[in-house]
Scaffold this motif. Structure first.
Motif, mmCIF file in Angstrom:
data_model
loop_
_atom_site.group_PDB
_atom_site.id
_atom_site.type_symbol
_atom_site.label_atom_id
_atom_site.label_comp_id
_atom_site.label_asym_id
_atom_site.label_seq_id
_atom_site.Cartn_x
_atom_site.Cartn_y
_atom_site.Cartn_z
ATOM 1 N N ALA A 1 0.836 -1.204 0.000
ATOM 2 C CA ALA A 1 0.000 0.000 0.000
ATOM 3 C C ALA A 1 0.867 1.250 0.000
ATOM 4 O O ALA A 1 0.594 2.212 -0.730
ATOM 5 N N ASP A 2 1.942 1.250 0.795
ATOM 6 C CA ASP A 2 2.870 2.385 0.802
ATOM 7 C C ASP A 2 3.465 2.606 -0.582
ATOM 8 O O ASP A 2 3.573 3.738 -1.057
ATOM 9 N N ARG A 3 3.832 1.518 -1.242
ATOM 10 C CA ARG A 3 4.396 1.627 -2.597
ATOM 11 C C ARG A 3 3.368 2.263 -3.549
ATOM 12 O O ARG A 3 3.721 3.119 -4.365
ATOM 13 N N ALA A 4 2.113 1.877 -3.423
ATOM 14 C CA ALA A 4 1.068 2.461 -4.271
ATOM 15 C C ALA A 4 0.908 3.955 -3.987
ATOM 16 O O ALA A 4 0.738 4.753 -4.917
ATOM 17 N N ILE A 5 0.985 4.355 -2.725
ATOM 18 C CA ILE A 5 0.909 5.781 -2.375
ATOM 19 C C ILE A 5 2.102 6.515 -2.975
ATOM 20 O O ILE A 5 1.949 7.550 -3.618
ATOM 21 N N LEU B 1 -4.119 1.321 -5.040
ATOM 22 C CA LEU B 1 -4.240 1.592 -3.614
ATOM 23 C C LEU B 1 -5.641 1.259 -3.102
ATOM 24 O O LEU B 1 -5.794 0.729 -2.002
ATOM 25 N N MET B 2 -6.666 1.530 -3.876
ATOM 26 C CA MET B 2 -8.035 1.282 -3.422
ATOM 27 C C MET B 2 -8.308 -0.191 -3.185
ATOM 28 O O MET B 2 -9.212 -0.551 -2.430
ATOM 29 N N GLU B 3 -7.512 -1.076 -3.781
ATOM 30 C CA GLU B 3 -7.673 -2.518 -3.551
ATOM 31 C C GLU B 3 -7.371 -2.894 -2.105
ATOM 32 O O GLU B 3 -7.805 -3.937 -1.634
ATOM 33 N N PHE B 4 -6.627 -2.055 -1.393
ATOM 34 C CA PHE B 4 -6.260 -2.346 -0.013
ATOM 35 C C PHE B 4 -7.367 -1.986 0.970
ATOM 36 O O PHE B 4 -7.319 -2.384 2.121
ATOM 37 N N TYR B 5 -8.365 -1.228 0.534
ATOM 38 C CA TYR B 5 -9.423 -0.743 1.417
ATOM 39 C C TYR B 5 -10.715 -1.517 1.230
ATOM 40 O O TYR B 5 -11.037 -1.944 0.129
ATOM 41 N N SER B 6 -11.489 -1.619 2.315
ATOM 42 C CA SER B 6 -12.845 -2.153 2.206
ATOM 43 C C SER B 6 -13.717 -1.070 1.581
ATOM 44 O O SER B 6 -13.343 0.109 1.547
ATOM 45 N N GLU B 7 -14.865 -1.457 1.087
ATOM 46 C CA GLU B 7 -15.773 -0.499 0.432
ATOM 47 C C GLU B 7 -16.186 0.621 1.385
ATOM 48 O O GLU B 7 -16.373 1.754 0.968
ATOM 49 N N TRP C 1 -6.880 -9.407 3.393
ATOM 50 C CA TRP C 1 -6.913 -8.337 4.388
ATOM 51 C C TRP C 1 -7.267 -7.023 3.703
ATOM 52 O O TRP C 1 -6.652 -6.659 2.702
ATOM 53 N N ARG C 2 -8.257 -6.309 4.239
ATOM 54 C CA ARG C 2 -8.654 -4.984 3.744
ATOM 55 C C ARG C 2 -8.596 -4.008 4.919
ATOM 56 O O ARG C 2 -9.042 -4.319 6.028
ATOM 57 N N CYS C 3 -8.070 -2.831 4.653
ATOM 58 C CA CYS C 3 -8.032 -1.799 5.680
ATOM 59 C C CYS C 3 -9.433 -1.233 5.856
ATOM 60 O O CYS C 3 -10.075 -0.833 4.885
ATOM 61 N N ILE C 4 -9.908 -1.204 7.101
ATOM 62 C CA ILE C 4 -11.222 -0.629 7.361
ATOM 63 C C ILE C 4 -11.105 0.721 8.069
ATOM 64 O O ILE C 4 -11.986 1.553 7.961
ATOM 65 N N ILE C 5 -9.989 0.935 8.793
ATOM 66 C CA ILE C 5 -9.707 2.234 9.419
ATOM 67 C C ILE C 5 -8.234 2.541 9.198
ATOM 68 O O ILE C 5 -7.361 1.758 9.578
ATOM 69 N N ASP C 6 -7.974 3.676 8.570
ATOM 70 C CA ASP C 6 -6.608 4.125 8.282
ATOM 71 C C ASP C 6 -6.404 5.433 9.034
ATOM 72 O O ASP C 6 -6.944 6.469 8.661
ATOM 73 N N ASN C 7 -5.627 5.363 10.113
ATOM 74 C CA ASN C 7 -5.396 6.533 10.958
ATOM 75 C C ASN C 7 -3.889 6.734 11.118
ATOM 76 O O ASN C 7 -3.291 6.269 12.084
ATOM 77 N N SER C 8 -3.282 7.418 10.173
ATOM 78 C CA SER C 8 -1.837 7.617 10.239
ATOM 79 C C SER C 8 -1.440 8.580 11.362
ATOM 80 O O SER C 8 -0.270 8.687 11.702
ATOM 81 N N TYR C 9 -2.421 9.247 11.961
ATOM 82 C CA TYR C 9 -2.137 10.177 13.067
ATOM 83 C C TYR C 9 -2.102 9.477 14.415
ATOM 84 O O TYR C 9 -1.659 10.055 15.411
#
Length: 144
Positions: free
Chosen positions: A26-30, A38-44, A129-137
């Motif tokens: 995912a970092d590489r996609a960013i 990148l959207m493939e890593f996230y849930s809908e 595995w899909r990211c459902i909450i992404d909180n880089s803070y």
């Protein structure tokens, strides 16, 4: 008892968990601004903390947020997760990661920051595995 302790220690250390590679991809996609991938890593219905007090919900909003972030950093943002701890139960995992963000083409100055990020992942029906909450803070979201 010794085997149980060894098994517990392996779980606590969380080394070489498959989510480490998922996050690196995912970092590489960013970094490559490959937002379709990148959207493939996230849930809908995933939620991204854009900044404290601002979230993007769902893949379309998250994609737009990443495009805006890339533009804000003049397309020079590099994200890398250093250390990670992964706590898994069933089909859900909490990831706490030392995230390094660098941007060398930002208009007002060079940018570098380290954050202790938190992510929540869930395995979908295919076992992905899909990211459902992404909180880089991380916990920074509760500070004023």
């Amino acid at each position: 008892m010794k085997k149980d302790e060894e098994k517990l220690n392996r779980r606590v250390n969380m080394q070489n968990h498959e989510l480490e590679q998922v996050i690196k991809n995912a970092d590489r996609a960013i970094n490559n601004e490959d937002f379709d991938h990148l959207m493939e890593f996230y849930s809908e219905d995933a939620t991204l903390v854009v900044k404290p007090g601002t979230v993007a919900k769902g893949k379309e909003q998250i994609r737009r947020a990443f495009i805006a972030i890339a533009e804000y950093f003049n397309h020079s943002l590099i994200v890398n997760q250093e250390k990670m701890a992964i706590i898994e139960t069933g089909d859900t995992a909490l990831v706490v990661a030392q995230a390094q963000l660098i941007a060398n083409q930002k208009d007002d100055s060079e940018f570098s920051m380290e954050r202790t990020a938190t992510y929540v992942f869930k395995k979908d029906s295919t076992g992905t595995w899909r990211c459902i909450i992404d909180n880089s803070y991380g916990a920074e979201i509760i500070k004023n």
